[in-house]
Design an enzyme around this catalytic site. Structure first.
Site, PDB file in Angstrom:
ATOM      1  CD  GLU A 244       3.751  24.001 -29.730  1.00 24.69           C
ATOM      2  OE1 GLU A 244       3.161  23.123 -28.806  1.00 24.69           O
ATOM      3  OE2 GLU A 244       2.824  24.819 -30.159  1.00 24.69           O
ATOM      4  CE  LYS A 246       5.957  13.834 -26.940  1.00 20.47           C
ATOM      5  NZ  LYS A 246       5.773  13.420 -25.180  1.00 20.47           N
ATOM      6  NE  ARG A 411      -1.104   7.454 -30.549  1.00 23.45           N
ATOM      7  CZ  ARG A 411      -0.248   7.746 -29.775  1.00 23.45           C
ATOM      8  NH1 ARG A 411       0.720   8.895 -29.908  1.00 23.45           N
ATOM      9  NH2 ARG A 411      -0.305   7.675 -28.498  1.00 23.45           N
TER      10      ARG A 411
HETATM   11  P1  ATP Z   1       4.593   9.608 -24.482  1.00 21.34           P
HETATM   12  O1  ATP Z   1       4.179   8.456 -23.841  1.00 21.34           O
HETATM   13  O2  ATP Z   1       5.767   9.657 -25.572  1.00 21.34           O
HETATM   14  O3  ATP Z   1       4.709  10.843 -23.453  1.00 21.34           O
HETATM   15  P2  ATP Z   1       1.920   9.929 -25.034  1.00 21.34           P
HETATM   16  O4  ATP Z   1       1.366   8.467 -25.762  1.00 21.34           O
HETATM   17  O5  ATP Z   1       1.239  10.295 -23.855  1.00 21.34           O
HETATM   18  O6  ATP Z   1       3.466   9.941 -25.225  1.00 21.34           O
HETATM   19  P3  ATP Z   1       1.935  11.628 -27.565  1.00 21.34           P
HETATM   20  O7  ATP Z   1       0.932  11.336 -28.386  1.00 21.34           O
HETATM   21  O8  ATP Z   1       3.226  10.503 -27.969  1.00 21.34           O
HETATM   22  O9  ATP Z   1       1.371  11.229 -25.966  1.00 21.34           O
HETATM   23  O10 ATP Z   1       2.551  12.700 -26.950  1.00 21.34           O
HETATM   24  C1  ATP Z   1       1.788  13.658 -26.689  1.00 21.34           C
HETATM   25  C2  ATP Z   1       2.166  14.148 -25.047  1.00 21.34           C
HETATM   26  O11 ATP Z   1       3.335  14.991 -25.141  1.00 21.34           O
HETATM   27  C3  ATP Z   1       0.894  14.739 -24.856  1.00 21.34           C
HETATM   28  O12 ATP Z   1       0.205  14.375 -24.141  1.00 21.34           O
HETATM   29  C4  ATP Z   1       1.611  15.811 -23.580  1.00 21.34           C
HETATM   30  O13 ATP Z   1       1.524  15.292 -22.490  1.00 21.34           O
HETATM   31  C5  ATP Z   1       3.174  15.763 -24.189  1.00 21.34           C
HETATM   32  N1  ATP Z   1       3.702  17.092 -24.483  1.00 21.34           N
HETATM   33  C6  ATP Z   1       4.526  17.771 -24.098  1.00 21.34           C
HETATM   34  N2  ATP Z   1       4.849  18.884 -24.919  1.00 21.34           N
HETATM   35  C7  ATP Z   1       3.918  19.035 -25.815  1.00 21.34           C
HETATM   36  C8  ATP Z   1       3.548  20.305 -26.812  1.00 21.34           C
HETATM   37  N3  ATP Z   1       4.289  21.021 -27.138  1.00 21.34           N
HETATM   38  N4  ATP Z   1       2.515  20.018 -27.728  1.00 21.34           N
HETATM   39  C9  ATP Z   1       1.652  18.826 -27.699  1.00 21.34           C
HETATM   40  N5  ATP Z   1       2.101  17.674 -26.420  1.00 21.34           N
HETATM   41  C10 ATP Z   1       3.192  18.037 -25.620  1.00 21.34           C
END
Ligand code: ATP
Length: 577
Positions: A244, A246, A411
């Site tokens: 998907e 991001k 995670r």
């Molecule tokens: P980052 O700081 O890189 O945005 P994060 O630490 O908040 O990431 P990660 O686990 O790295 O969180 O990435 C997941 C985040 O990506 C989710 O919290 C969501 O907000 C975002 N996201 C965007 N598109 C998607 C998707 N298709 N599926 C899951 N998460 C997504």
């Protein structure tokens, strides 16, 4: 339990920074606690009256507290103010001005319920009523009790007890096992309420915890992504997967039951009022009586299909002018997961099943749309999908394991992110928690701050380990503002749960999170992150701050030590390749 007994434990916690000691003190405290008070004790340890999604706030500023101290002690405001200026701690000031009090044998229940009553006062005259109610509570306390009540109401207890330590200590006190059973962690991840977990564990044991299910209205701790840097390695790890885009917007966990909708953010704050169009669309375009689902909301041009950058979407984060903002910058939610539907828990079902049902429940795509997804087990096809996502404005892709469950609060490799920046410098940015700062030299001397000491989180030991000293990426305005925030959280000595061999000029309690970019990760004897038997840890090389303080992240949400070690190994692979 007498409140004074609880305070004695607070004093013991305050006197140590050693994680093992904190854990032993908590376990001893929990052994003394009974079923009716354990939740209150946990909330007080967490410096809150209820989890943040209940939106119960004390609403007491330092200024109001000073008025309550004046009322309780009969002294005048300026005297108290002066003492506070010198002590820097309103708790100590309270203790000093009420030093002659004998107290009235307060117990935990009484103090907690009075604080709740105080927090819930609202409407006309509530400020005066709060000041009076707090003065009365302070008057009924011993000087030491009053010290902690004061610190609590202005959010300055700083006991250094993280969720993981509380969970571990609960486990030891009640089940005799130090490592919390997976079931205990899952219970917490599903209800996001440690007080409630404590209460159920005390009343019904592990069997009661096993019965915790997703509940509409209570946010579920969100699943997060692991990192892998190449499509080949992703496919090696999870096989054929769904990919998907991001998207860079607001993570929304949406709950609906009987027409009532609530929305929660990435760190479980209630954001319902901010997004009226998402509330409305959930009511009308989701064909389920009750549901919990997630997606990313962002500003989007329906005519061109263009995704707007985060700088546009972020303007929707506001408390005022919501209706106008919703018209000017409407959001679209790209739904990507289903956790609960019509009375059934879907978190243990496969990604493929969850997505299929979610898609079938969306009856109108205009505001809520199923996130785009492609499936492949071919690295070349994967790279093409990645490139298309980037070209269309996504920050990368998330690869999802087709048979993976929704792992609340975890995670792990069920979701793997690949971001655009992987191809440039270091694989991805790193989120760090600041634990101190160094006074500035040269032009920075004027700000009194020239670099910050940054840590990453070690969930195995519930500690923060240093990984970098960061001095670039901030504007002059940022430095001034950063110093203010850090000074607010300053500590006289190394804060609990911080592991460091460096000593900054000012220590700061773990609270402030920033995102940094770096060129690479190197081995270093200066930092404690991932330190091996030879005393060599990991450090960020040429770190620079990106953006400013990440208010959407808690200290425990920062990058972990294990992630840093893995990122370091990945970069080796890339260099070799
Ligand atoms: P980052 O700081 O890189 O945005 P994060 O630490 O908040 O990431 P990660 O686990 O790295 O969180 O990435 C997941 C985040 O990506 C989710 O919290 C969501 O907000 C975002 N996201 C965007 N598109 C998607 C998707 N298709 N599926 C899951 N998460 C997504």
């Amino acid at each position: 339990m007498q409140f004074l007994t609880l305070i004695q434990y607070f004093e013991r916690l305050e006197a140590t920074a050693k994680r093992l000691d904190i854990f032993e003190i908590l376990a001893a405290l929990f052994r003394l606690s009974n079923t009716s008070e354990i939740d209150k004790i946990i909330y007080l340890l967490q410096e809150q009256l209820l989890p943040s999604f209940y939106t119960v706030e004390m609403g007491m500023s330092e200024k109001l507290l000073i008025r309550s101290i004046a009322d309780a002690s009969g002294k005048n405001l300026s005297e108290i103010h002066q003492h506070f200026q010198a002590s820097g701690d309103l708790g100590k000031t309270t203790e000093c001005f009420l030093s002659a009090q004998l107290g009235t044998n307060l117990d935990v229940h009484t103090v907690y319920s009075q604080l709740r009553r105080l927090a819930e006062l609202s409407g006309e005259g509530s400020v005066e009523n709060k000041v009076e109610a707090l003065a009365a509570l302070l008057q009924s306390a011993t000087p030491t009790e009053a010290k902690y009540i004061s610190r609590f109401v202005v959010g300055r207890m700083r006991l250094g007890t993280g969720n993981a330590s509380i969970l571990e200590a609960l486990s030891l006190a009640k089940t005799g096992e130090r490592k919390p059973k997976a079931i205990l962690e899952r219970g917490f991840n599903l209800c996001s309420d440690l007080g409630m977990v404590g209460r159920i564990l005390f009343s019904d044991g592990i069997a009661g915890i096993e019965k915790i299910r997703p509940t509409v209205g209570s946010p579920i701790r969100m699943a997060l992504c692991e990192r892998i840097t190449t499509p080949e390695d992703v496919i090696k790890k999870i096989g054929r997967c769904s990919i998907e885009p991001k998207l860079d917007g607001f993570r929304c966990q949406i709950h609906k039951s009987e027409g009532k909708v609530e929305i929660f953010s990435r760190n479980l704050e209630r954001t319902t009022l901010m997004f009226p169009e998402l509330v409305q669309a959930t009511k009308t375009a989701i064909n389920a009586k009750s549901i919990i689902f997630e997606g990313e909301a962002l500003s989007y041009d329906d005519r061109t299909g263009e995704l707007h950058p985060f700088q546009v979407t972020i303007q929707r984060k506001r408390k005022h002018g919501i209706a106008k903002a919703a018209t000017d910058i409407p959001l679209k939610l790209f739904a990507f997961d289903l956790l609960y539907a019509n009375g059934n828990d879907w978190t243990n079902r496969s990604y493929a099943d969850r997505r299929k049902l979610l898609g079938s429940l969306i009856t109108d795509n205009s505001v809520i749309e199923l996130a785009h997804a492609d499936e492949t087990d071919d690295p070349i096809e994967f790279s093409r999908i990645f490139q298309t996502a980037i070209d269309e404005g996504a920050e990368g892709v998330v690869a999802k394991r087709l048979d993976g469950p929704y792992k609340a609060g975890a995670r792990d490799f069920n979701w793997i992110k690949l971001k655009r920046s992987y191809k440039r410098t270091l694989a991805d940015t790193v989120d760090v928690c600041l634990v101190g700062y160094f006074n500035g030299k040269g032009t920075r001397a004027a700000f009194g701050i020239g670099a910050v000491l940054a840590t990453v989180y070690d969930p195995n030991t519930d500690t923060f380990k240093t990984v970098s000293r960061i001095g670039s990426g901030f504007s002059e305005k940022d430095w001034v503002c950063l110093r203010k925030v850090l000074d607010f959280n300053a500590s006289n000595s190394i804060p609990p749960r911080v592991v460091s061999t460096l000593t900054p000029d000012v220590w700061v309690h773990p609270h402030t999170v920033i995102t940094v970019m770096a060129d690479e990760i190197t081995r270093s004897a200066m930092h404690t992150c991932g330190k091996d038997a030879n005393g060599i840890g990991y450090a960020l090389r040429f770190p620079r701050a990106q953006g400013f303080i990440r208010n959407d992240k808690n200290p425990e949400d920062t990058t972990t030590v294990a992630e840093i070690v893995r990122m370091s190994e990945n970069q080796k692979l890339i260099k070799l390749g």
